[in-house]
Design an enzyme around this catalytic site. Structure first.
Site, PDB file in Angstrom:
ATOM      1  N   ASP A 158      -5.439  64.012  73.709  1.00 39.09           N
ATOM      2  CA  ASP A 158      -4.128  64.154  74.151  1.00 39.09           C
ATOM      3  C   ASP A 158      -3.731  62.460  73.820  1.00 39.09           C
ATOM      4  O   ASP A 158      -3.618  61.911  72.972  1.00 39.09           O
ATOM      5  CB  ASP A 158      -3.860  64.241  75.498  1.00 39.09           C
ATOM      6  N   ASP A 162      -2.020  56.381  78.575  1.00 38.30           N
ATOM      7  CA  ASP A 162      -0.800  56.953  79.417  1.00 38.30           C
ATOM      8  C   ASP A 162      -0.697  56.500  80.777  1.00 38.30           C
ATOM      9  O   ASP A 162      -1.696  56.207  81.567  1.00 38.30           O
ATOM     10  CB  ASP A 162      -0.929  58.668  79.368  1.00 38.30           C
ATOM     11  N   ARG A 214       4.320  56.988  69.670  1.00 38.84           N
ATOM     12  CA  ARG A 214       4.243  56.619  70.718  1.00 38.84           C
ATOM     13  C   ARG A 214       3.556  55.050  71.005  1.00 38.84           C
ATOM     14  O   ARG A 214       2.484  54.812  71.221  1.00 38.84           O
ATOM     15  CB  ARG A 214       3.511  57.600  71.782  1.00 38.84           C
TER      16      ARG A 214
END
Length: 322
Positions: A158, A162, A214
């Site tokens: 993933d 994060d 990102r």
């Protein structure tokens, strides 16, 4: 006697040098967190990790999980390759530091804090993260004062890194992101508005090396300060500010990035972006909108000349360089 004294002096010097090399190899070189991780707030003055506790060396996932989950401070030195699945929870007042240039977390990741045990005041340095079954590093559950520095992150499932769910006062510095799509997210989702007022993050001197997107993608965070990073060959985009996030983008170098900065992305509403002093080589025009709070309200910093970043960032980012 003179010969013996001279020999003893030489031995002492060699021992001192060897000790210094060993200390640096363990990631204990003199350094402190800067950026948002250095701020005095929420009852924590800067980010010190496990400095108040003992130092231990771990070589297995069981040992790492044990010390990372203890309720007292520890500096945890990771030696060699540790292979596991899923996530190990890291609770408050920990430094997790790789020894040398080969310390590796393979298959799993580190989650800072749970809903009942916060992951505040945590340092993660000098580690290679590869093949994570979920996130490589997840800063979550209102973790604050976190320093992610000089790591190598690639080939995860993933996100590589994060930062979400009310986490704040985080610095991400001198990391090498490569061979992956979703590099680093700030903000859980468009509907998780509890992140408003949190997610104060600094990114500096990171190498976003061929990763797709990102770098970061931000929701709600204000301000998120992105300075002196090197972007190379990022096929989807560099930075995205969405859902009224405030992102200051300054003195970075974008090479071969068609969309260096987005205001809004996919189904997410627009954020705010101020950009200044960036270099765009063979790259598109940045999008900007609105105003963003000045990070100097919280901390001081000095910008490097962005023209130097294609040399200095790849040379200094990643493992084995602290």
């Amino acid at each position: 006697m003179r010969h013996r004294a001279f020999t003893a002096a030489i031995i002492a010097v060699v021992v001192s040098i060897s000790t210094l090399v060993a200390v640096k190899a363990a990631g204990a070189a003199v350094a402190t967190a800067d950026g948002f991780a250095s701020v005095d707030a929420l009852g924590q003055n800067g980010t010190t990790g496990g400095a108040a506790g003992p130092t231990v060396t771990v070589t297995t996932a069981a040992q790492l999980a044990d010390y990372a989950g203890r309720n007292t401070p520890f500096t945890i030195l990771v030696q060699g390759r540790i292979t596991f699945d899923d996530m190990i929870t890291v609770v408050a007042n920990k430094s997790i530091i790789g020894v040398g240039s080969t310390a590796t977390i393979d298959g799993g990741g580190l989650q800072l804090g749970s809903t009942t045990r916060p992951g505040n005041n945590v340092i993660i340095r000098n580690l290679t993260f590869v093949n994570a079954s979920d996130d490589s590093i997840s800063v979550t559950n209102a973790a604050h004062h976190v320093w992610i520095d000089h790591n190598d992150l690639s080939n995860g499932y993933d996100g590589l890194l994060d930062i979400k769910r009310k986490s704040t006062f985080v610095t991400v510095s001198w990391n090498h992101f490569h061979h992956h799509s979703k590099s680093t997210l700030v903000g859980h989702s468009d509907s998780w508005t509890q992140d408003v007022g949190y997610l104060k993050v600094t990114y500096h001197h990171n190498y976003f090396d061929g990763t797709d997107q990102r770098h970061p993608r931000v929701r709600f965070g204000d301000p998120v300060h992105v300075y002196n990073n090197y972007y190379r060959d990022n096929p989807l985009y560099g930075i995205a500010s969405t859902e009224n996030a405030g992102v200051l983008v300054e003195a970075n170098y974008f090479r071969n990035v068609a969309h260096p900065i987005h205001v809004g992305y996919d189904r997410s509403g627009p954020g705010r972006v101020v950009e200044r002093g960036n270099i765009y080589e063979n790259s598109g025009a940045p999008q900007t909108a609105g105003t963003v709070a000045d990070p100097r309200q919280w901390y001081s910093y000095t910008l490097d000349n962005p023209a130097t970043l294609p040399t200095t960032v790849p040379a200094g980012a990643g493992v084995g360089k602290i």
